[in-house]
Design an enzyme around this catalytic site. Structure first.
Site, PDB file in Angstrom:
ATOM      1  CD1 TRP A 159      21.215  12.021 -13.340  1.00  0.00           C
ATOM      2  CD2 TRP A 159      21.615  14.014 -14.278  1.00  0.00           C
ATOM      3  NE1 TRP A 159      22.363  11.918 -14.085  1.00  0.00           N
ATOM      4  CE2 TRP A 159      22.628  13.111 -14.674  1.00  0.00           C
ATOM      5  CE3 TRP A 159      21.670  15.327 -14.738  1.00  0.00           C
ATOM      6  CZ2 TRP A 159      23.683  13.497 -15.519  1.00  0.00           C
ATOM      7  CZ3 TRP A 159      22.719  15.710 -15.582  1.00  0.00           C
ATOM      8  CH2 TRP A 159      23.703  14.799 -15.952  1.00  0.00           C
ATOM      9  CG  ASP A 171      15.206  14.080 -15.996  1.00  0.00           C
ATOM     10  OD1 ASP A 171      15.177  13.384 -17.030  1.00  0.00           O
ATOM     11  OD2 ASP A 171      16.259  14.525 -15.496  1.00  0.00           O
ATOM     12  CE  LYS A 209      20.759   9.550 -19.979  1.00  0.00           C
ATOM     13  NZ  LYS A 209      22.191   9.423 -19.822  1.00  0.00           N
TER      14      LYS A 209
HETATM   15  N1  PMP Z   1      18.580  13.860 -16.451  1.00  0.00           N
HETATM   16  C1  PMP Z   1      19.014  12.593 -16.325  1.00  0.00           C
HETATM   17  C2  PMP Z   1      18.222  11.635 -15.488  1.00  0.00           C
HETATM   18  C3  PMP Z   1      20.174  12.198 -16.999  1.00  0.00           C
HETATM   19  O1  PMP Z   1      20.609  10.938 -16.884  1.00  0.00           O
HETATM   20  C4  PMP Z   1      20.877  13.118 -17.792  1.00  0.00           C
HETATM   21  C5  PMP Z   1      22.114  12.755 -18.561  1.00  0.00           C
HETATM   22  N2  PMP Z   1      22.817  11.693 -18.148  1.00  0.00           N
HETATM   23  C6  PMP Z   1      20.395  14.437 -17.860  1.00  0.00           C
HETATM   24  C7  PMP Z   1      19.232  14.760 -17.192  1.00  0.00           C
HETATM   25  C8  PMP Z   1      21.101  15.476 -18.662  1.00  0.00           C
HETATM   26  O2  PMP Z   1      20.895  15.190 -19.992  1.00  0.00           O
HETATM   27  P1  PMP Z   1      21.637  15.981 -21.166  1.00  0.00           P
HETATM   28  O3  PMP Z   1      23.055  15.568 -21.119  1.00  0.00           O
HETATM   29  O4  PMP Z   1      20.889  15.498 -22.366  1.00  0.00           O
HETATM   30  O5  PMP Z   1      21.455  17.427 -20.923  1.00  0.00           O
END
Ligand code: PMP
Length: 359
Positions: free
Chosen positions: A101, A171, A195
Site C-alpha cells: 500500500w 494511511d 474495514k
Molecule cells: N491503503 C490500505 C492500507 C489498504 O488496505 C487499502 C485497501 N485494502 C487501500 C489503501 C486502498 O483502499 P481503497 O480500496 O478504499 O481505495
C-alpha cells in the site's frame, strides 16, 4: 451455517450495527423514508453526517483544529490528491515504503512530482516496519507519508510514530479505530471505510485545517480538500448510506467502551493467533515479531499445496476469507474490530485440528 468472516475488506461488520441498519432500512429517524431515499441536504441527513463526524471526533479525540471529511474514491484517490494538495509545485515529499500500500501511494505521488523514499523494506520482503532513527528524511520535504498498517504484508507500526518537522500523513485504512493513538502527531490521517468504519465507497480524512490552504490554484475544485471542508463534505452528493453506517459503527464502538477497550480485545485476539503460529514449526510467520499486525495476521504452511487445502477446508468449516493476498500468497486472517473473539477461537481450533491431521 454460522460463518466466521476473516475478509480483508470489505470485511465483517458488527452484528449490532447490521441489525440496527436492518431495523431502520425502511424508515430512519421518523423521516418516513430510508436513508438512501433522503436528500443529502435535508435536516435529517445533516443530523446523520453530524453524528458520524462527532462520533469519530469523540472516539479518536480529534482536536477542533482538524477537519473531518467524508469523501469518495477510497483511500486510493487520496494517494493522488495528497501530493496534489499538500506538495507545492517544485517541492518534494518523503515516503516510507513499507509494503504494497505504501508503494501504491509512492507510485501515485511520483506521477505529479518529486518523491524521496525515506526508507524501504523491499529488500527484506517487507517483513518489518522501520526502527526509530532509520528514516532518511529530506530537509525540504513538504510532508512525510507512512502507512501504519500494511494490510497485505501484515505489519504494523508499533514504535512511536516519527517526530517530523514536516507534517506526518498516515494511511490508517486497515487499523483506524483499532488502537489508541494521538491525532496531534499527524497533519493528516485517512482511511478507506470498508474495514473498521463501515461499508466501501467512502474514505474518511482527518486533516489539520492549516494545511487546507496549500492547494495550488490550478487544481480542479473537486480535488481540493478545502472544497469539501468548506461544504461540510456536501459539495456534491456523498455516499449517504456509508456515512450512516459510519455513524452506527461509532455508536457501537462507544457502546463497547471506546477505542482503548477495543484495543484490549484486539490484542487478545491477535495474541491467540500468534501464539498458535509460534507453538509449532508447522506454521511460520514471515513477519518480524515487533512489527506484527493485530489487524491482519499472515502466516505460511509447509508448501503451497497445503496452504490451498487449509483455505478450502477452512471454508467448508465456515471460516471465510483466509487466502492471503494474490500478490504474496500464504494465509491471512483479517481480524478487524467486528471480528469476535469467538470467531478467532474457532479459527485457532481449526488450526489445531488441521495441524493434527497434516503436521
Ligand atoms: N491503503 C490500505 C492500507 C489498504 O488496505 C487499502 C485497501 N485494502 C487501500 C489503501 C486502498 O483502499 P481503497 O480500496 O478504499 O481505495
Amino acid at each position: 451455517m454460522a460463518i466466521h468472516n476473516f475478509n480483508a475488506g470489505p470485511a465483517a461488520m458488527p452484528r449490532a450495527v447490521l441489525e440496527k441498519a436492518q431495523s431502520e432500512l425502511l424508515e430512519v429517524a421518523g423521516s418516513g423514508m430510508s436513508v438512501m431515499e433522503m436528500s443529502h441536504r435535508s435536516k435529517e441527513f445533516q443530523n446523520i453526517i453530524d453524528g458520524a463526524e462527532s462520533g469519530i471526533r469523540r472516539l479518536l479525540k480529534v482536536p477542533d483544529k482538524y477537519a473531518i471529511l467524508f469523501l469518495q474514491g477510497g483511500a486510493s484517490l487520496q494517494f493522488a490528491t495528497i501530493p496534489m494538495n499538500l506538495r507545492r509545485p517544485g517541492c518534494g515529499a518523503d515516503y516510507v515504503d513499507t509494503g504494497s500500500w505504501a508503494s501504491k501511494a509512492i507510485k501515485e505521488a511520483k506521477v505529479t512530482g518529486r518523491v524521496n523514499v525515506a526508507w524501504s523494506g523491499k529488500g527484506e520482503n517487507y517483513s518489518r516496519m522501520p526502527k526509530a532513527g532509520e528514516l532518511n528524511l529530506a530537509a525540504d520535504a513538504e510532508y512525510v507519508h507512512i502507512c501504519t498498517n500494511e494490510t497485505i504484508g501484515g505489519i504494523q507500526w508499533w514504535t512511536p510514530f516519527p517526530k517530523t518537522s514536516a507534517p506526518l500523513i498516515a494511511d490508517m485504512s486497515s487499523e483506524i479505530m483499532s488502537r489508541v493513538f494521538d491525532v496531534s502527531d499527524f497533519g493528516m490521517i485517512y482511511a478507506g471505510a470498508q474495514k473498521n468504519l463501515g461499508p466501501s465507497g467512502l474514505a474518511v480524512v482527518i486533516l489539520r485545517k492549516d494545511l487546507l490552504g496549500r492547494a495550488p490554484e490550478d487544481l480542479p475544485v473537486f480535488l481540493r480538500y478545502s472544497t469539501h471542508a468548506a461544504e461540510g463534505s456536501l459539495y456534491n452528493t456523498p455516499n449517504t448510506w456509508a456515512v450512516y453506517m459510519v455513524k452506527l459503527t461509532c455508536e457501537w464502538l462507544e457502546s463497547m467502551g471506546g477505542i482503548a477497550a477495543m484495543q484490549k480485545i484486539n490484542e487478545k485476539k491477535a495474541a491467540a493467533l500468534y501464539s498458535t503460529i509460534d507453538s509449532s514449526s508447522f506454521w511460520r510467520s514471515p513477519v518480524e515479531k515487533e512489527s506484527r499486525s493485530i489487524m491482519n495476521v499472515v502466516w505460511r504452511l509447509p508448501g503451497e499445496a497445503l496452504e490451498e487445502q487449509f483455505v478450502s477446508q477452512a471454508k467448508k468449516a465456515g471460516l471465510i476469507g483466509l487466502k492471503g493476498h494474490r500478490s504474496v500468497g500464504g494465509i491471512r486472517a483479517s481480524i478487524y474490530n467486528a471480528v469476535t473473539p469467538e470467531s478467532v477461537n474457532a479459527l485457532v481450533s481449526f488450526m489445531k485440528e488441521f495441524e493434527k491431521r497434516n503436521g
